[in-house]
Write an enzyme that holds these catalytic residues in place. Structure first.
Site, short mmCIF file in Angstrom:
data_model
loop_
_atom_site.label_atom_id
_atom_site.label_comp_id
_atom_site.label_asym_id
_atom_site.label_seq_id
_atom_site.Cartn_x
_atom_site.Cartn_y
_atom_site.Cartn_z
N ARG A 56 15.66 17.42 -1.13
CA ARG A 56 15.60 17.90 0.25
C ARG A 56 16.73 17.27 1.06
NH1 ARG A 56 10.47 16.98 4.35
NH2 ARG A 56 11.26 18.21 6.08
N GLY A 75 1.51 3.65 14.08
CA GLY A 75 2.07 2.92 12.96
C GLY A 75 2.22 3.86 11.76
N GLN A 78 0.89 5.74 5.82
CA GLN A 78 1.19 5.64 4.39
C GLN A 78 2.56 5.01 4.21
OE1 GLN A 78 1.15 9.32 2.25
NE2 GLN A 78 1.53 8.37 0.26
N GLU A 96 11.04 9.71 2.75
CA GLU A 96 12.31 9.71 3.50
C GLU A 96 12.11 10.11 4.96
OE1 GLU A 96 16.92 11.32 3.24
OE2 GLU A 96 15.63 11.32 1.47
N GLU A 129 -5.57 -1.18 -10.82
CA GLU A 129 -6.23 -2.44 -10.49
C GLU A 129 -6.50 -2.52 -8.99
OE1 GLU A 129 -5.46 -7.28 -10.84
OE2 GLU A 129 -4.09 -5.87 -11.79
#
Length: 304
Positions: A56, A75, A78, A96, A129
């Protein structure tokens, strides 16, 4: 906002570890590598370069400004993912738009998941984990599942085997990522539970999701109360939509009481239409080939 800032600051100790020239981590076998792989780290944004193979190339200025405004208020929900190229040198793997929007805001640091070179197996082990930890909120678990799909190319069936969870459980977590970002943040900060989120996700319109979310907060609604509120909304929508057609009438009680069970079982909002003579039609949507096969296996499993 205070809680979101605190959550993003968790990786500062790891950032210091990565910036120490005497402790430069180059592979998964190096000392302290286990403290980095699969964890959230605060990185200097100037240490990160974009991926030259990113397919992209065009990014809407307007959408970046909107994302920057969202990041300023909420904020970064992810974190981005980077791979370590050397001391204080990283390359973007994913995120990005978040990276560009953060630079637009003039942020000095950005939260990131760090991968060591191309050690995909170590990353997968760390993510699995991480999912097993007891202190994760539902959105953090959902994001870990999504990363296993995006970066390790695991199917839900494969994830089920890796983490020891039912495929339907994994699907329920992943569906939480379709909630409005404000609701996701509320869940991460403990204002609502996963049960509230699962009830809200049956509503596709995010503006309606937010309306009900505000009612949950202002009236301190329980999960049961929320389910009733959402069910009433969905039933009203189902009845109102076909009212223009003469063949459809008010929804019978047996359908009203049973439709939520169908939606929960198949993992989608199920559409039901009923004619005057009592006959009806149930429509089960699917969003991909994998989703179709998941539903197919559910039906085949019940027929055995």
């Amino acid at each position: 906002m205070a809680k979101a800032t605190k959550k993003q600051a968790l990786g500062r100790g790891l950032s210091a570890l990565l910036n120490d020239p005497s402790n430069d981590i180059q592979s998964a076998e190096d000392k302290n590598a286990d403290k980095v792989i699969g964890n959230i780290v605060d990185l200097d944004i100037d240490f990160i370069e974009v991926n030259p193979f990113q397919p992209r190339t065009n990014f809407s200025e307007e959408s970046l400004r909107e994302l920057a405004s969202s990041i300023k208020e909420l904020g970064i929900i992810q974190p981005i993912t980077v791979r370590k190229l050397g001391l204080n040198k990283y390359q973007l793997v994913s995120g990005e738009r978040r990276y560009r929007a953060s630079k637009l805001l003039g942020l000095e640091t950005i939260t990131a998941y760090v991968r060591i070179a191309n050690d995909q197996e170590s990353l997968e082990m760390a993510l699995v984990e991480n999912i097993q930890r007891q202190d994760l909120d539902p959105i953090e678990i959902a994001l870990s599942y999504q990363r296993l799909i995006d970066e390790i190319n695991l199917t839900q069936e494969q994830m089920s085997e890796r983490v020891g969870k039912k495929r339907s459980t994994i699907a329920n977590y992943l569906r939480l990522l379709k909630l409005d970002p404000i609701i996701q943040t509320g869940m991460r900060d403990g204002f609502i539970s996963m049960g509230h989120g699962r009830a809200l996700i049956t509503i596709e319109d995010q503006s309606i999701q937010l309306d009900i979310y505000e009612k949950i907060l202002s009236n301190k609604l329980s999960v049961r109360d929320t389910e009733v509120l959402v069910r009433n909304y969905n039933n009203d929508e189902t009845v109102a939509a076909p009212a223009k057609k003469e063949a459809n009438t008010a929804m019978p009680n047996f359908v009203k009481t049973g439709i939520s069970s169908f939606s929960e079982y198949f993992g989608h909002k199920i559409d039901v239409k009923v004619s005057k003579n009592g006959k009806g039609k149930i429509t089960i949507p699917f969003h991909s080939e994998e989703d179709f096969n998941r539903i197919k296996k559910l039906v085949e499993g019940d027929s055995k």
